[in-house]
Design a protein around this motif. Structure first.
Motif, PDB file in Angstrom:
ATOM      1  N   THR A  84     -15.742  49.455  52.524  1.00  0.00           N
ATOM      2  CA  THR A  84     -16.014  48.289  51.664  1.00  0.00           C
ATOM      3  C   THR A  84     -15.793  48.706  50.211  1.00  0.00           C
ATOM      4  N   LEU A  90      -8.761  50.180  46.425  1.00  0.00           N
ATOM      5  CA  LEU A  90      -8.097  49.663  47.632  1.00  0.00           C
ATOM      6  C   LEU A  90      -6.890  50.506  48.033  1.00  0.00           C
ATOM      7  N   SER A 112     -11.118  47.848  53.881  1.00  0.00           N
ATOM      8  CA  SER A 112     -11.759  46.922  52.950  1.00  0.00           C
ATOM      9  C   SER A 112     -10.879  45.676  52.810  1.00  0.00           C
ATOM     10  N   GLU A 113     -11.298  44.613  53.470  1.00  0.00           N
ATOM     11  CA  GLU A 113     -10.556  43.341  53.470  1.00  0.00           C
ATOM     12  C   GLU A 113     -11.514  42.246  53.033  1.00  0.00           C
ATOM     13  N   ASP A 117      -6.442  36.238  54.715  1.00  0.00           N
ATOM     14  CA  ASP A 117      -5.532  36.955  55.595  1.00  0.00           C
ATOM     15  C   ASP A 117      -4.243  37.193  54.811  1.00  0.00           C
ATOM     16  N   VAL A 118      -4.101  38.410  54.313  1.00  0.00           N
ATOM     17  CA  VAL A 118      -3.037  38.684  53.337  1.00  0.00           C
ATOM     18  C   VAL A 118      -1.635  38.680  53.951  1.00  0.00           C
ATOM     19  N   ASP A 119      -1.538  38.712  55.282  1.00  0.00           N
ATOM     20  CA  ASP A 119      -0.213  38.624  55.898  1.00  0.00           C
ATOM     21  C   ASP A 119       0.237  37.166  56.028  1.00  0.00           C
ATOM     22  N   PHE A 131      -3.497  41.413  47.124  1.00  0.00           N
ATOM     23  CA  PHE A 131      -3.200  41.141  48.534  1.00  0.00           C
ATOM     24  C   PHE A 131      -2.073  42.054  49.020  1.00  0.00           C
ATOM     25  N   LYS A 134      -3.570  45.330  49.957  1.00  0.00           N
ATOM     26  CA  LYS A 134      -4.269  45.247  51.247  1.00  0.00           C
ATOM     27  C   LYS A 134      -3.263  45.233  52.403  1.00  0.00           C
ATOM     28  N   ARG A 138      -2.787  47.861  55.585  1.00  0.00           N
ATOM     29  CA  ARG A 138      -2.638  47.453  57.000  1.00  0.00           C
ATOM     30  C   ARG A 138      -1.460  48.181  57.640  1.00  0.00           C
ATOM     31  N   ILE A 150      -9.336  43.877  61.396  1.00  0.00           N
ATOM     32  CA  ILE A 150      -9.246  43.262  60.074  1.00  0.00           C
ATOM     33  C   ILE A 150     -10.230  42.091  60.043  1.00  0.00           C
ATOM     34  N   SER A 152     -11.053  38.892  58.157  1.00  0.00           N
ATOM     35  CA  SER A 152     -10.595  37.938  57.147  1.00  0.00           C
ATOM     36  C   SER A 152     -11.650  36.854  57.022  1.00  0.00           C
TER      37      SER A 152
END
Ligand SMILES: NC(=O)c1ccc[n+]([C@@H]2O[C@H](COP(=O)([O-])OP(=O)(O)OC[C@H]3O[C@@H](n4cnc5c(N)ncnc54)[C@H](OP(=O)(O)O)[C@@H]3O)[C@@H](O)[C@H]2O)c1
Length: 189
Positions: A84, A90, A112-113, A117-119, A131, A134, A138, A150, A152
């Motif tokens: 976290t 990050l 740490s997400e 949902d960064v994808d 993003f 992050k 991944r 993950i 989200s």
């Protein structure tokens, strides 16, 4: 053994989200370890938090993201690692990935997400760059074959609503509000 609780290490346990995750872990009966940089902080609020962790049965482990030996030693004691760490650390979660690889015992890693949902999102700056980091983490986890989850959770109302989502504002803006995009984009919190 069936029903045995996994041992959990939280890296970033003193942070905004980390303190809740650490408390929830120990409350759920997991042997819980918190990697902390300073086990005797001068900041009274942080000292009280660590006292509360101690009292609830959390094991404090002295360590640092930038001290590889301390990471490996802490990680070897657990089954699950939850990171976290904050915005500034990050990208350096590659250090946690390297330590997990060396330790060789981790069954699950949560990077740490705890956000979008960064994808799948199409963020604009300043979120876009965060993003992207992050997403890189991944990919690094996948490349190393580390089992992961993950989380989200999208935006937290408690975090963003008091400032109407204005970057850098501590409270409700009184003069102006920056609206990203054309003003018609829907937000979810
Ligand atoms: N969805 C949302 O609305 C939302 C809102 C906020 C955050 N988030 C996400 O939640 C995640 C955590 O963010 P946060 O705001 O909770 O973070 P934070 O409050 O900045 O906490 C950072 C944590 O990392 C620790 N740390 C810093 N440097 C370290 C180092 N060198 N070695 C070991 N630990 C170190 C800090 O420990 P010290 O006490 O020693 O400084 C602290 O415990 C991020 O991925 C962020 O994007 C999501």
């Amino acid at each position: 053994m069936a029903g045995e609780k996994s041992k959990i290490l939280i890296i970033g346990s003193t942070g905004y989200i980390g303190k809740f995750i650490t408390a929830a872990s120990v409350r759920s009966g997991h042997p819980t370890f918190a990697l902390v940089r300073d086990t005797a902080p001068s900041d009274p609020a942080k000292a009280k938090l660590l006292d509360d962790f101690n009292a609830s049965g959390v094991t404090l482990v002295q360590g640092d993201l930038y001290d590889h030996g301390s990471l490996v030693k802490a990680i070897k004691q657990v089954d699950v690692v939850i990171s976290t760490v904050g915005f500034l650390q990050l990208a350096d979660q590659t250090r946690i990935i390297a330590a997990i690889k060396e330790a060789g015992n981790v069954k699950r890693f949560f990077p740490s997400e705890f956000g979008n949902d960064v994808d799948r999102g199409h963020a604009v700056e300043p979120a876009k760059s965060t993003f992207a980091i992050k997403a890189q983490i991944r990919r690094a986890i996948e490349a190393e074959g580390i089992p992961y989850i993950i989380v989200s959770s999208n935006f937290f109302a408690g975090y963003f609503l008091p400032s109407l989502g204005q970057a850098g504002e501590a409270g409700l803006p009184t003069d102006k509000v920056v609206i990203l995009g054309d003003g018609n984009t829907k937000a979810y919190i």
